[in-house]
Design a protein around this motif. Structure first.
Motif, mmCIF file in Angstrom:
data_model
loop_
_atom_site.group_PDB
_atom_site.id
_atom_site.type_symbol
_atom_site.label_atom_id
_atom_site.label_comp_id
_atom_site.label_asym_id
_atom_site.label_seq_id
_atom_site.Cartn_x
_atom_site.Cartn_y
_atom_site.Cartn_z
ATOM 1 N N ILE A 116 1.161 -1.048 0.030
ATOM 2 C CA ILE A 116 0.050 -0.006 0.097
ATOM 3 C C ILE A 116 0.647 1.538 0.201
ATOM 4 O O ILE A 116 1.350 1.278 1.047
ATOM 5 C CB ILE A 116 -0.548 -0.360 1.284
ATOM 6 N N LYS A 117 0.994 1.921 -1.030
ATOM 7 C CA LYS A 117 2.004 3.243 -0.998
ATOM 8 C C LYS A 117 3.294 2.577 -0.777
ATOM 9 O O LYS A 117 3.799 3.193 -0.077
ATOM 10 C CB LYS A 117 0.850 4.169 -0.628
ATOM 11 N N LYS A 118 3.578 2.106 -1.403
ATOM 12 C CA LYS A 118 5.356 1.790 -1.326
ATOM 13 C C LYS A 118 5.643 1.161 0.431
ATOM 14 O O LYS A 118 7.061 0.551 0.283
ATOM 15 C CB LYS A 118 5.915 2.613 -1.378
ATOM 16 N N HIS A 119 3.937 0.539 0.628
ATOM 17 C CA HIS A 119 4.676 0.339 2.043
ATOM 18 C C HIS A 119 3.943 -1.639 2.434
ATOM 19 O O HIS A 119 2.611 -1.590 1.815
ATOM 20 C CB HIS A 119 3.653 1.288 3.442
ATOM 21 N N GLN A 120 4.932 -1.972 3.030
ATOM 22 C CA GLN A 120 4.143 -3.870 2.820
ATOM 23 C C GLN A 120 3.597 -3.537 4.006
ATOM 24 O O GLN A 120 3.859 -3.171 5.063
ATOM 25 C CB GLN A 120 5.521 -4.839 2.755
ATOM 26 N N VAL A 121 2.225 -4.167 4.240
ATOM 27 C CA VAL A 121 1.358 -4.778 5.414
ATOM 28 C C VAL A 121 0.758 -5.557 4.996
ATOM 29 O O VAL A 121 0.917 -6.663 3.957
ATOM 30 C CB VAL A 121 0.263 -3.322 5.751
ATOM 31 N N GLY A 122 0.805 -6.497 6.091
ATOM 32 C CA GLY A 122 0.492 -7.559 6.727
ATOM 33 C C GLY A 122 -1.666 -7.937 5.761
ATOM 34 O O GLY A 122 -2.100 -6.751 5.599
ATOM 35 N N CYS A 123 -1.216 -9.017 4.441
ATOM 36 C CA CYS A 123 -2.561 -8.748 4.116
ATOM 37 C C CYS A 123 -4.058 -9.645 5.446
ATOM 38 O O CYS A 123 -3.870 -9.807 6.278
ATOM 39 C CB CYS A 123 -2.797 -10.719 3.497
ATOM 40 N N GLY A 124 -4.906 -8.445 5.269
ATOM 41 C CA GLY A 124 -6.017 -8.616 6.221
ATOM 42 C C GLY A 124 -7.256 -9.948 6.041
ATOM 43 O O GLY A 124 -7.859 -9.561 6.275
ATOM 44 N N VAL A 125 -6.652 -10.088 4.650
ATOM 45 C CA VAL A 125 -7.727 -11.167 4.631
ATOM 46 C C VAL A 125 -7.545 -12.612 5.029
ATOM 47 O O VAL A 125 -8.430 -13.075 5.876
ATOM 48 C CB VAL A 125 -7.714 -11.921 3.283
ATOM 49 N N CYS A 126 -5.849 -13.166 4.737
ATOM 50 C CA CYS A 126 -5.685 -14.206 5.117
ATOM 51 C C CYS A 126 -4.559 -14.231 6.657
ATOM 52 O O CYS A 126 -3.945 -14.588 7.313
ATOM 53 C CB CYS A 126 -4.486 -14.849 4.208
ATOM 54 N N TRP A 127 -4.547 -12.999 6.881
ATOM 55 C CA TRP A 127 -3.779 -12.416 7.960
ATOM 56 C C TRP A 127 -2.532 -12.654 8.143
ATOM 57 O O TRP A 127 -1.882 -13.202 9.636
ATOM 58 C CB TRP A 127 -4.395 -12.981 9.380
ATOM 59 N N GLY A 128 -2.185 -12.513 6.659
ATOM 60 C CA GLY A 128 -0.497 -12.604 7.558
ATOM 61 C C GLY A 128 0.308 -14.031 6.439
ATOM 62 O O GLY A 128 0.914 -14.631 6.569
ATOM 63 N N LEU A 129 -1.318 -15.455 6.710
ATOM 64 C CA LEU A 129 0.340 -16.780 5.825
ATOM 65 C C LEU A 129 -0.309 -16.988 4.948
ATOM 66 O O LEU A 129 0.267 -17.609 4.755
ATOM 67 C CB LEU A 129 -1.662 -17.310 6.512
ATOM 68 N N GLY A 130 -0.453 -16.596 4.136
ATOM 69 C CA GLY A 130 -0.581 -16.339 2.833
ATOM 70 C C GLY A 130 -1.127 -17.760 2.112
ATOM 71 O O GLY A 130 -1.525 -17.387 0.677
ATOM 72 N N TRP A 131 -2.506 -17.817 2.921
ATOM 73 C CA TRP A 131 -3.336 -18.974 2.328
ATOM 74 C C TRP A 131 -4.386 -18.740 3.784
ATOM 75 O O TRP A 131 -4.217 -18.292 4.924
ATOM 76 C CB TRP A 131 -3.448 -20.632 2.274
ATOM 77 N N CYS A 132 -5.886 -19.117 3.779
ATOM 78 C CA CYS A 132 -7.062 -18.166 4.405
ATOM 79 C C CYS A 132 -7.676 -19.856 5.651
ATOM 80 O O CYS A 132 -7.599 -21.058 4.994
ATOM 81 C CB CYS A 132 -7.875 -18.050 2.876
ATOM 82 N N LEU A 133 -7.107 -19.518 6.594
ATOM 83 C CA LEU A 133 -7.301 -20.676 7.591
ATOM 84 C C LEU A 133 -8.731 -20.387 8.105
ATOM 85 O O LEU A 133 -8.842 -19.431 8.445
ATOM 86 C CB LEU A 133 -5.856 -20.043 8.916
ATOM 87 N N GLU A 134 -9.734 -21.755 7.909
ATOM 88 C CA GLU A 134 -11.150 -21.593 8.559
ATOM 89 C C GLU A 134 -10.845 -21.631 10.109
ATOM 90 O O GLU A 134 -10.541 -22.596 10.623
ATOM 91 C CB GLU A 134 -11.761 -22.764 8.016
ATOM 92 N N PHE A 135 -11.683 -19.741 10.730
ATOM 93 C CA PHE A 135 -11.830 -20.045 12.520
ATOM 94 C C PHE A 135 -13.077 -20.443 12.306
ATOM 95 O O PHE A 135 -13.867 -20.659 11.770
ATOM 96 C CB PHE A 135 -11.448 -18.823 12.049
ATOM 97 N N PRO A 136 -12.913 -21.161 13.390
ATOM 98 C CA PRO A 136 -14.249 -21.201 13.991
ATOM 99 C C PRO A 136 -15.022 -20.266 14.226
ATOM 100 O O PRO A 136 -15.278 -19.333 14.808
ATOM 101 C CB PRO A 136 -13.894 -22.259 15.619
ATOM 102 N N HIS A 137 -16.520 -20.830 14.096
ATOM 103 C CA HIS A 137 -17.212 -19.442 14.311
ATOM 104 C C HIS A 137 -18.306 -19.272 15.699
ATOM 105 O O HIS A 137 -18.720 -20.751 16.035
ATOM 106 C CB HIS A 137 -18.797 -19.421 13.343
#
Ligand SMILES: [Zn+2]
Length: 137
Positions: A116-137
């Motif tokens: 984001i604007k030349k800054h690396q920030v943690g992905c808010g979708v996978c929370w930085g994992l690189g793949w999506c973990l299923e969270f218990p609801h």
């Protein structure tokens, strides 16, 4: 619980933070907690700081109240562990295992970070994992 080697590794990081010059002066509440609870600051944003204890427990310091308390939200706990593993790659083995066949996160293309604007920030979708973990609801 986490393995003894991981506790030791986190403990070394705690010592390194405490040894850093002027840290106590900038944030005395946090410095005192780091020393007494033995917690390592691994992630910070405007709302707070996430800290990892030598026992693997995750804590949050709320930047409004400056209070430090155990973090129960699974997503923030994951962010803390992913951040810790980015700094100390040995800790990667303690991240949740990726189930076979789980696709890369489409938003960050599996990197865990977005630009984001030349800054690396943690992905808010996978929370930085690189793949999506299923969270218990
Ligand atoms: Zn992602």
């Amino acid at each position: 619980m986490i393995p003894a080697w991981a506790s030791e590794r986190i403990s070394r990081e705690v010592d390194a933070v405490l040894a850093a010059a002027d840290f106590a002066g900038r944030n005395p509440t946090l410095a005192s907690a780091i020393q007494h609870i033995r917690i390592w600051p691994v992630y910070g944003d405007l709302g707070g700081t996430l800290l990892l204890g030598v026992d693997g427990e995750v804590y949050t310091q709320d930047h409004n109240t400056m209070e430090i308390a155990p973090e129960s939200d699974l997503r923030w706990r994951l962010v803390a562990w992913v951040s810790a593993a980015e700094r100390v790659p040995e800790l990667r083995v303690l991240l949740p295992p990726r189930p076979t066949g789980t696709p890369d996160c489409q938003v960050c293309r599996g990197t865990g970070n977005i630009l984001i604007k030349k800054h690396q920030v943690g992905c808010g979708v996978c929370w930085g994992l690189g793949w999506c973990l299923e969270f218990p609801h």
